[in-house]
Design a protein around this motif. Sequence first.
Motif, mmCIF file in Angstrom:
data_model
loop_
_atom_site.group_PDB
_atom_site.id
_atom_site.type_symbol
_atom_site.label_atom_id
_atom_site.label_comp_id
_atom_site.label_asym_id
_atom_site.label_seq_id
_atom_site.Cartn_x
_atom_site.Cartn_y
_atom_site.Cartn_z
ATOM 1 N N UNK A 255 -9.130 -27.903 -83.594
ATOM 2 C CA UNK A 255 -8.526 -28.663 -84.677
ATOM 3 C C UNK A 255 -9.568 -28.886 -85.766
ATOM 4 N N UNK A 256 -9.286 -28.315 -86.948
ATOM 5 C CA UNK A 256 -10.194 -28.487 -88.095
ATOM 6 C C UNK A 256 -9.924 -29.842 -88.742
ATOM 7 N N UNK A 257 -10.826 -30.214 -89.646
ATOM 8 C CA UNK A 257 -10.647 -31.496 -90.352
ATOM 9 C C UNK A 257 -9.318 -31.548 -91.088
ATOM 10 N N UNK A 258 -8.938 -30.411 -91.703
ATOM 11 C CA UNK A 258 -7.677 -30.347 -92.446
ATOM 12 C C UNK A 258 -6.467 -30.612 -91.551
ATOM 13 N N UNK A 259 -6.530 -30.038 -90.351
ATOM 14 C CA UNK A 259 -5.427 -30.223 -89.399
ATOM 15 C C UNK A 259 -5.317 -31.695 -89.015
ATOM 16 N N UNK A 260 -6.499 -32.272 -88.760
ATOM 17 C CA UNK A 260 -6.510 -33.672 -88.354
ATOM 18 C C UNK A 260 -6.007 -34.577 -89.478
ATOM 19 N N UNK A 261 -6.420 -34.238 -90.706
ATOM 20 C CA UNK A 261 -5.975 -35.042 -91.851
ATOM 21 C C UNK A 261 -4.454 -35.008 -91.936
ATOM 22 N N UNK A 262 -3.872 -33.810 -91.739
ATOM 23 C CA UNK A 262 -2.405 -33.676 -91.782
ATOM 24 C C UNK A 262 -1.770 -34.516 -90.676
ATOM 25 N N UNK A 263 -2.325 -34.395 -89.471
ATOM 26 C CA UNK A 263 -1.761 -35.144 -88.337
ATOM 27 C C UNK A 263 -1.822 -36.644 -88.569
ATOM 28 N N UNK A 264 -2.931 -37.079 -89.190
ATOM 29 C CA UNK A 264 -3.099 -38.531 -89.357
ATOM 30 C C UNK A 264 -2.090 -39.109 -90.352
ATOM 31 N N UNK A 265 -1.673 -38.290 -91.301
ATOM 32 C CA UNK A 265 -0.639 -38.760 -92.243
ATOM 33 C C UNK A 265 0.638 -39.091 -91.477
ATOM 34 N N UNK A 266 1.010 -38.175 -90.557
ATOM 35 C CA UNK A 266 2.252 -38.399 -89.814
ATOM 36 C C UNK A 266 2.068 -39.442 -88.725
ATOM 37 N N UNK A 267 0.818 -39.531 -88.226
ATOM 38 C CA UNK A 267 0.545 -40.566 -87.224
ATOM 39 C C UNK A 267 0.773 -41.948 -87.841
ATOM 40 N N UNK A 268 0.422 -42.097 -89.125
ATOM 41 C CA UNK A 268 0.617 -43.401 -89.785
ATOM 42 C C UNK A 268 2.107 -43.739 -89.849
ATOM 43 N N UNK A 269 2.917 -42.716 -90.131
ATOM 44 C CA UNK A 269 4.368 -42.964 -90.182
ATOM 45 C C UNK A 269 4.918 -43.270 -88.796
ATOM 46 N N UNK A 270 4.384 -42.531 -87.797
ATOM 47 C CA UNK A 270 4.836 -42.783 -86.421
ATOM 48 C C UNK A 270 4.462 -44.205 -86.009
ATOM 49 N N UNK A 271 3.268 -44.647 -86.419
ATOM 50 C CA UNK A 271 2.832 -46.004 -86.091
ATOM 51 C C UNK A 271 3.784 -47.015 -86.725
ATOM 52 N N UNK A 272 4.156 -46.771 -87.977
ATOM 53 C CA UNK A 272 5.077 -47.687 -88.662
ATOM 54 C C UNK A 272 6.406 -47.742 -87.912
#
Length: 363
Positions: free
Chosen positions: A137-154
Amino acid sequence: MSATRLRGPDLLRAVAEGTAGAVGEEFLRSLVRSVAEAFGSKLVFVGEAHDAHVTVVAGYFDGEFIGPFGYDTEGQPCALITEYPVVAIPEALTAAFPEDVAAADLGLESYLAVCLRASDGRHLGHLAVLDSRRMEAEDDDLAALRIFAARAAAELERRAQAAELEASRARVVAAADAERRRVGRDLHDGAQQRLLAVSNLLRVARKQVDGPGRELLDTAAEELQLAHAELRELARGLHPVALAERGLPEALASLTAAATVPVELEVSDEELREPVATAAYFLVAECLANAVRHASARGMAVRVQRSAEALEIEVADDGIGGADLTAGTGLRGLADRLDVLGGRLSLDSPPGAGTRVRATIPL
Ligand SMILES: Nc1ncnc2c1ncn2[C@@H]1O[C@H](COP(=O)(O)OP(=O)(O)OP(=O)(O)O)[C@@H](O)[C@H]1O
Ligand SMILES: [Mg+2]
């Protein structure tokens, strides 16, 4: 399943498209599916953490939705996610976590998880991606995942708040019922017993008095009887003793028999949970009271019967119609009470054509 692995911006776009327009529960499902497809991975899930236990609220494995189910995090890679924002184990998962039997069984060897946190920083759970092959997992992949993780958290936060709200409404109804029962019992054991005693005294006094005093005592006795009847009515509305002691059909029979308009009653005898029977009783009681107070009704019909999985209650009158759920507290309170039980209230009350209240309570 596609083995193509999307990266960075492509990953972001694919998951954004895959989850576009999805809200609530549906968002989590579309998220796990689109992340699994974008990663070309075997398993993706959103887990909700409760101390050392995780509930998988949405999961996608080998092209199919799975869950909900739970597992303990001890000895699992998921135990690490409480301490780190991201946990990446690109390969040899089962060698590093021999206790993770499920991973071994499913042939999962790589692991990537992003921590889900509430707006106040509380740990809520994680979004996990697992595969049988090595997973970088590259930084870019993680950055993408974290965007959706924030929505999942909400979304997890919203679910928790909705559940808390529901539980608190149930507590409010239960507390109000307990209070009604207490007041009803106090009336029965206190004031009603005292009125009985006074009424006996009056009877004795009447025997010892002649002339105008006797008439006065008669009037007092009549007034007392009315007061007693009113109090009994009040106590019955607060705490339906008959319901607890003799069940819904008999409680409704005595309720409708006491009504000032003729009521046609049809009620099947069912095993009912106490809150369901109480809701049915109060619904009929409120509708009877409304028909008498507001409807100028000449007749009413009450029907209580069980369908496959619900109790169906219908109360109809032939009065003036025009009942309004928002105009008082009676109907509104019933709707809230039913809501807590997962039930529904519907009102059909066109002006001039009577009122029909229908309720469905799942059993
Ligand atoms: N069966 C009915 N026929 C005609 N109008 C009705 C009927 N039931 C209710 N209504 C109208 O709808 C309104 C709301 O009823 P609701 O039971 O919520 O309040 P309420 O009876 O006025 O007061 P309470 O809070 O004591 O019940 C009433 O004020 C009345 O105008
Ligand atoms: Mg009312």
